[in-house]
Design a protein around this motif. Structure first.
Motif, PDB file in Angstrom:
ATOM      1  N   ALA A 141      18.551  17.215  10.990  1.00  0.00           N
ATOM      2  CA  ALA A 141      18.242  17.529   9.371  1.00  0.00           C
ATOM      3  C   ALA A 141      17.841  16.180   8.793  1.00  0.00           C
ATOM      4  O   ALA A 141      18.047  15.031   9.353  1.00  0.00           O
ATOM      5  N   PHE A 142      16.880  16.671   7.691  1.00  0.00           N
ATOM      6  CA  PHE A 142      16.228  15.414   6.831  1.00  0.00           C
ATOM      7  C   PHE A 142      16.004  15.991   5.504  1.00  0.00           C
ATOM      8  O   PHE A 142      15.476  17.059   5.467  1.00  0.00           O
ATOM      9  N   ASN A 143      16.512  15.165   4.559  1.00  0.00           N
ATOM     10  CA  ASN A 143      15.934  15.601   3.203  1.00  0.00           C
ATOM     11  C   ASN A 143      15.678  14.227   2.442  1.00  0.00           C
ATOM     12  O   ASN A 143      16.673  13.414   2.464  1.00  0.00           O
ATOM     13  N   PHE A 144      14.730  14.175   1.488  1.00  0.00           N
ATOM     14  CA  PHE A 144      14.416  13.070   0.477  1.00  0.00           C
ATOM     15  C   PHE A 144      14.706  13.481  -0.814  1.00  0.00           C
ATOM     16  O   PHE A 144      14.857  14.681  -1.128  1.00  0.00           O
ATOM     17  N   ALA A 145      15.037  12.437  -1.700  1.00  0.00           N
ATOM     18  CA  ALA A 145      15.341  12.868  -2.989  1.00  0.00           C
ATOM     19  C   ALA A 145      14.436  13.520  -3.628  1.00  0.00           C
ATOM     20  O   ALA A 145      12.997  13.172  -3.801  1.00  0.00           O
ATOM     21  N   GLY A 146      14.961  14.773  -4.201  1.00  0.00           N
ATOM     22  CA  GLY A 146      13.777  15.652  -5.117  1.00  0.00           C
ATOM     23  C   GLY A 146      13.066  16.405  -4.324  1.00  0.00           C
ATOM     24  O   GLY A 146      12.231  17.258  -4.762  1.00  0.00           O
ATOM     25  N   GLU A 147      13.411  16.820  -2.878  1.00  0.00           N
ATOM     26  CA  GLU A 147      12.751  17.776  -2.189  1.00  0.00           C
ATOM     27  C   GLU A 147      12.790  18.872  -2.624  1.00  0.00           C
ATOM     28  O   GLU A 147      13.846  19.511  -2.867  1.00  0.00           O
ATOM     29  N   SER A 148      11.926  19.758  -2.498  1.00  0.00           N
ATOM     30  CA  SER A 148      11.716  21.286  -2.979  1.00  0.00           C
ATOM     31  C   SER A 148      12.710  22.146  -2.186  1.00  0.00           C
ATOM     32  O   SER A 148      13.000  21.741  -1.078  1.00  0.00           O
ATOM     33  N   CYS A 162      15.018   3.786  -0.859  1.00  0.00           N
ATOM     34  CA  CYS A 162      13.409   3.831  -0.973  1.00  0.00           C
ATOM     35  C   CYS A 162      12.761   2.639  -0.143  1.00  0.00           C
ATOM     36  O   CYS A 162      13.200   1.745  -0.173  1.00  0.00           O
ATOM     37  N   ALA A 163      11.478   3.175   0.086  1.00  0.00           N
ATOM     38  CA  ALA A 163      10.626   2.173   1.075  1.00  0.00           C
ATOM     39  C   ALA A 163      10.236   1.111  -0.197  1.00  0.00           C
ATOM     40  O   ALA A 163       9.561   0.252   0.354  1.00  0.00           O
ATOM     41  N   ASP A 164      10.129   1.392  -1.424  1.00  0.00           N
ATOM     42  CA  ASP A 164       9.809   0.442  -2.481  1.00  0.00           C
ATOM     43  C   ASP A 164      10.745  -0.536  -2.530  1.00  0.00           C
ATOM     44  O   ASP A 164      10.485  -1.838  -3.257  1.00  0.00           O
ATOM     45  N   ASN A 191       0.707  -1.264  -0.141  1.00  0.00           N
ATOM     46  CA  ASN A 191       0.103   0.060   0.003  1.00  0.00           C
ATOM     47  C   ASN A 191       0.893   1.185   0.041  1.00  0.00           C
ATOM     48  O   ASN A 191       1.657   1.569   0.973  1.00  0.00           O
ATOM     49  N   THR A 192       0.923   2.016  -1.035  1.00  0.00           N
ATOM     50  CA  THR A 192       1.851   3.120  -1.266  1.00  0.00           C
ATOM     51  C   THR A 192       1.566   4.316  -0.174  1.00  0.00           C
ATOM     52  O   THR A 192       2.397   5.320  -0.228  1.00  0.00           O
ATOM     53  N   SER A 193       0.373   4.160   0.178  1.00  0.00           N
ATOM     54  CA  SER A 193       0.274   5.314   1.243  1.00  0.00           C
ATOM     55  C   SER A 193       0.879   4.946   2.915  1.00  0.00           C
ATOM     56  O   SER A 193       0.739   5.809   3.523  1.00  0.00           O
ATOM     57  N   GLY A 239      18.678   7.807  -5.242  1.00  0.00           N
ATOM     58  CA  GLY A 239      18.040   7.218  -6.538  1.00  0.00           C
ATOM     59  C   GLY A 239      16.602   7.808  -6.497  1.00  0.00           C
ATOM     60  O   GLY A 239      15.874   7.788  -5.491  1.00  0.00           O
ATOM     61  N   GLU A 240      16.205   7.975  -7.337  1.00  0.00           N
ATOM     62  CA  GLU A 240      14.522   8.524  -7.722  1.00  0.00           C
ATOM     63  C   GLU A 240      14.217   8.060  -8.989  1.00  0.00           C
ATOM     64  O   GLU A 240      14.878   8.329 -10.164  1.00  0.00           O
ATOM     65  N   PRO A 241      13.065   7.440  -9.036  1.00  0.00           N
ATOM     66  CA  PRO A 241      12.515   6.848 -10.291  1.00  0.00           C
ATOM     67  C   PRO A 241      11.905   8.002 -11.108  1.00  0.00           C
ATOM     68  O   PRO A 241      11.554   9.148 -10.619  1.00  0.00           O
ATOM     69  N   SER A 242      11.634   7.634 -12.326  1.00  0.00           N
ATOM     70  CA  SER A 242      11.147   8.782 -13.431  1.00  0.00           C
ATOM     71  C   SER A 242      10.000   9.193 -12.977  1.00  0.00           C
ATOM     72  O   SER A 242       9.582  10.552 -13.191  1.00  0.00           O
ATOM     73  N   THR A 243       9.133   8.420 -12.289  1.00  0.00           N
ATOM     74  CA  THR A 243       7.713   8.839 -11.774  1.00  0.00           C
ATOM     75  C   THR A 243       8.082   8.825 -10.110  1.00  0.00           C
ATOM     76  O   THR A 243       8.231   7.763  -9.675  1.00  0.00           O
ATOM     77  N   PRO A 244       8.330  10.062  -9.509  1.00  0.00           N
ATOM     78  CA  PRO A 244       8.795   9.935  -7.875  1.00  0.00           C
ATOM     79  C   PRO A 244       7.728   9.089  -7.266  1.00  0.00           C
ATOM     80  O   PRO A 244       6.727   9.145  -7.176  1.00  0.00           O
ATOM     81  N   HIS A 245       8.260   8.498  -6.292  1.00  0.00           N
ATOM     82  CA  HIS A 245       7.565   8.036  -5.303  1.00  0.00           C
ATOM     83  C   HIS A 245       6.828   8.922  -4.183  1.00  0.00           C
ATOM     84  O   HIS A 245       7.688  10.273  -4.318  1.00  0.00           O
ATOM     85  N   PRO A 246       6.132   8.862  -3.603  1.00  0.00           N
ATOM     86  CA  PRO A 246       5.399   9.764  -2.460  1.00  0.00           C
ATOM     87  C   PRO A 246       6.660  10.255  -1.624  1.00  0.00           C
ATOM     88  O   PRO A 246       7.503   9.332  -1.507  1.00  0.00           O
TER      89      PRO A 246
END
Length: 769
Positions: A187-194, A236-238, A47-49, A157-164
């Motif tokens: 501090a915390f930052n995830f891949a692609g965070e604005s 990633c969690a996936d 469940n991706t949520s 790593g980040e997929p072409s369609t980013p994970h949540p």
């Protein structure tokens, strides 16, 4: 990734080594000497949520990034499963950031978690794995005030369609006081965070080197405390995308930004927009001067997933002596600006500022400033820590258009009767409410509307209220009985930053409010300062008891002056009344002492019966700055000299001001022929000095004047300094003729004349007798 969290303070140069902190630069012959390696599993789910970081999952209330290890939702496994390594020499196979020099300082660098393979779907992500390192050290008395400083460079790593957001690869760092159970830095930052200066290549997100800077403050750390540093990188969690981060210790340039407020409680502009002022401090922590020092500040971003009217925009930049190119137009949301500050000496630290604006109508919870790299000739480029400024709503009720006390039985409510709730905060109020309770029988509330927009539109409970917007609810009817308790209006929101002002009763009551906007933010040493602040009764009853209106913690030399009350400008003193709608204005003046720096001034007002305490206090910053004052003194130049006879003198230039004088001048002109100005030195160091050049506060330049005059006459010598001019006359005369020595016959004649004079005097005396 980028480093974020609470930056404690900035420094001009690194402190000495912390006694018990080992191998922070990973140069020790034994890999990870002093560190403990760890391994974890990342929670995944079909469940991706679910899975990943709980605080970032959809529906998390409040939604928040991790601030402790417990927030990461990791399960520790055997340390032998760790995928961290110390790399000696250039990283090639696992360096997916082609523009990054690894290592950049020294001969070794740590890589936390897996980086093998060219694909982000390599072993670092599969199996839902994570790695980390930690070190706990004991603080000594000599460590207090020193800093833990290192740099990190992530490759996630980040997929072409980013994970949540909650399921992305990420990086986490924390510095905690284990003895006191407190956090010094997180501090915390995830891949692609604005808001982060991400670059992309083949499915990887990466940045350059980012600075981590933590002070062992005396207020938070004691000798004998145990401090723990922990760094974690996770796939990633996936389970299919890797994440890792390099660690090293920088030597050379550094840059750190701070926002003028950590939390923006109120919007700063009438339209609901909010100005955010960043101060950038850039430093040379190396041992050699760095030329062409350049900082490239970008426009900060709003937090990921924010909705509304767009991103932050440019307002202004003050380079403070530097030169900025590519300055964007006011309102632009992107920038390629570069600010050059010339040469920075070892240990030198300087600042400049940039102001941006958060637009009205957004629902972001943060402004994220995560890209402002500093570079220089021969120095590695490094980015500063991400600065996260919180944006919060502030829903405030208004009962001014309801009849006092709820109205009278049998008397209809006025046609314009209503209550309202305004979002005075800096971001949209989410899940907001605005309601009234205990209306008299026979009186009801109607359909609420919200404005802006213009014209107003219908609004319902638990809906959004943008910053600066007001919800207005009409009330109509005729009271048929007195209510058992006075009506009251209640408001609030999920992200309301000040719940203390969410309720307003209809009882007539005073409400005094302090405002420090009339105090200038800058005061100059030795220059008269004039400002004022106000205390206004915005309530529905006169403030008659226990009134006060004051400021505390003024910079030295400034004092609170007389207060008057308007209308009428009569003298006002604490303890006397402030009628409804009237305003007390108090003067602040004086001459600032030489106590330079930023001072936090606290304003306060009180009155008996005031139930809205949310506007009884306010803070502002007054920065005391110095002014250099370089004056020349020709007193060391002798007023006379003799032709063909060696001449010596000197003149001085002193900075008797309250700040360093950059590029100060100290020169002399129109010396007599044959005389020249010699070398200059500056005290107390005694080092050589030549005009123009810096003269630090309180220091004196002394310049020699010497030579052999070769012409007669009087000359007016002119001395010129940055802040004054002086003259002195020098007269060059002839060599005086020598006094002749009497000959022997001349000595005889002198003696005979003396005897005759004495004989004459004797005869005169006898005649008188």
């Amino acid at each position: 990734m980028a480093i974020s969290g609470a930056l404690l303070s900035m420094h001009a140069a690194h402190s000495q080594t912390i006694a018990n902190l080992q191998n922070l630069d990973f140069e020790h012959a034994t890999d990870f000497q002093g560190w403990t390696r760890k391994a974890f599993t990342v929670e995944g789910s079909a469940n991706t949520s679910l899975g990943g970081i709980p605080g970032l999952r959809p529906g998390a209330n409040p939604k928040h990034s991790p601030v402790s290890f417990a927030d990461l939702n990791l399960t520790e496994v055997a340390a032998s499963d760790s995928k961290s390594a110390v790399i000696r020499g250039a990283a090639v196979n696992d360096n997916n950031n082609a523009g990054l020099s690894v290592p950049s300082w020294g001969s070794a660098v740590a890589r936390i978690h897996s980086g093998t393979g060219a694909s982000p779907s390599g072993t670092g992500g599969s199996g839902n794995r994570s790695s980390g390192i930690s070190q706990t050290f004991l603080v000594t008395a000599a460590d207090i005030g020193k800093r833990i400083t290192f740099a990190a460079a992530p490759v996630l790593g980040e997929p072409s369609t980013p994970h949540p957001d909650h399921r992305q690869a990420y990086f986490f760092v924390s510095v905690t006081n284990k003895t006191k159970g407190t956090t010094l830095y997180t501090a915390f930052n995830f891949a692609g965070e604005s808001g982060v200066n991400w670059q992309s290549v083949s499915g990887w997100k990466f940045t350059g080197w980012q600075l981590v800077d933590v002070e062992l403050e005396a207020a938070k750390v004691d000798a004998g405390d145990e401090i723990t540093i922990e760094v974690i990188a996770a796939g990633c969690a996936d389970g299919g995308h890797a994440g890792y981060v390099y660690l090293d210790v920088p030597k050379g340039l550094e840059v750190v930004a701070t926002a003028d407020k950590p939390t923006y409680q109120l919007h700063t502009n009438p339209d609901g927009s909010t100005n955010v002022v960043y101060t950038y401090t850039y430093s040379n922590t190396g041992n050699t001067a760095v030329d062409n020092v350049t900082v490239k500040p970008t426009i900060p971003a709003l937090s990921s997933g924010a909705s509304g009217a767009g991103n932050t925009s440019f307002v202004s930049v003050d380079p403070s002596g530097g030169t900025c190119t590519g300055i964007p137009a006011v309102g632009d949301i992107s920038s390629s600006m570069a600010c050059n500050f010339g040469t920075l000496q070892p240990g030198q630290s300087k600042t400049f500022t940039m102001t941006v604006q958060v637009p009205p109508g957004v629902s972001a919870d943060k402004v994220i400033n995560g890209s402002y790299p500093v570079s220089g000739t021969g120095a590695n480029t490094i980015d500063g820590p991400v600065v996260r400024s919180n944006l919060v709503a502030d829903m405030v009720p208004d009962t001014s258009k309801l009849p006092s006390g709820g109205g009278s039985v049998g008397i209809p409510y006025p046609a314009d009767a209503s209550f309202s709730c305004t979002n005075q905060g800096s971001t949209a109020a989410t899940n907001a409410t605005c309601s009234v309770a205990d209306l008299p029988p026979g009186v009801t509330a109607g359909q609420c509307t919200i404005a802006p927009p213009t014209p107003a539109i219908n609004w319902s409970q638990n809906s959004l209220v943008p910053a600066g917007s007001t919800v207005t609810c009409p009330v109509s009817g005729t009271p048929t009985a007195t209510p058992p308790s006075p009506p009251k209006v209640t408001t609030g929101a999920d992200n309301d930053g000040d719940p203390s002002n969410n309720e307003k009763a209809l009882n007539p009551e005073p409400d005094v409010k302090v405002d420090l906007a009339g105090l200038p933010h800058t005061a100059t040493v030795g220059v008269p300062y004039n400002g004022s602040f106000t205390c206004q009764n915005v309530g529905t009853a006169d403030a008659t008891l226990g009134t006060s209106c004051k400021v505390d913690n003024l910079p030295s030399g400034l004092t609170l002056g007389a207060c008057t009350i308007d209308p009428g400008s009569a003298t006002w003193v604490a303890g006397t009344a402030i009628p409804v709608g009237q305003t007390v204005t108090c003067q602040v003046g004086g001459i600032p002492a030489n106590n330079k720096g930023q001072h936090t001034v606290d304003g306060s007002t009180t009155t008996t019966g005031d139930t809205n305490l949310g506007n009884n206090t306010a803070q502002t910053q007054i920065t005391v700055v110095g002014v250099p004052h370089v004056v020349i003194d020709l007193g060391g130049i002798p007023p006379t000299g003799t032709i063909n006879v060696p001449y010596k003198g000197s003149f001085t230039c002193k900075n008797d001001g309250s700040a360093d004088a950059p590029n100060a001048s100290c020169t002399i002109a129109n010396l007599p022929s044959g005389l020249t100005q010699g070398a200059c030195t500056i005290s107390p160091t005694g080092s050589a000095w030549s005009s123009p050049a810096d003269i630090p506060e309180g220091e004196v330049v002394t310049c020699a004047v010497s030579g052999t005059p070769d012409a007669l006459g009087k000359t007016t010598v002119t001395g010129t300094a940055t802040d004054n001019q002086a003259t002195s006359e020098v007269k060059i005369g002839n060599t005086p003729a020598p006094t002749p020595v009497p000959t022997l016959s001349e000595w005889s004649l002198i003696g005979l004349t003396s005897l005759m004079a004495m004989f004459g005097i004797g005869r005169l005396r006898r005649r008188q007798h």
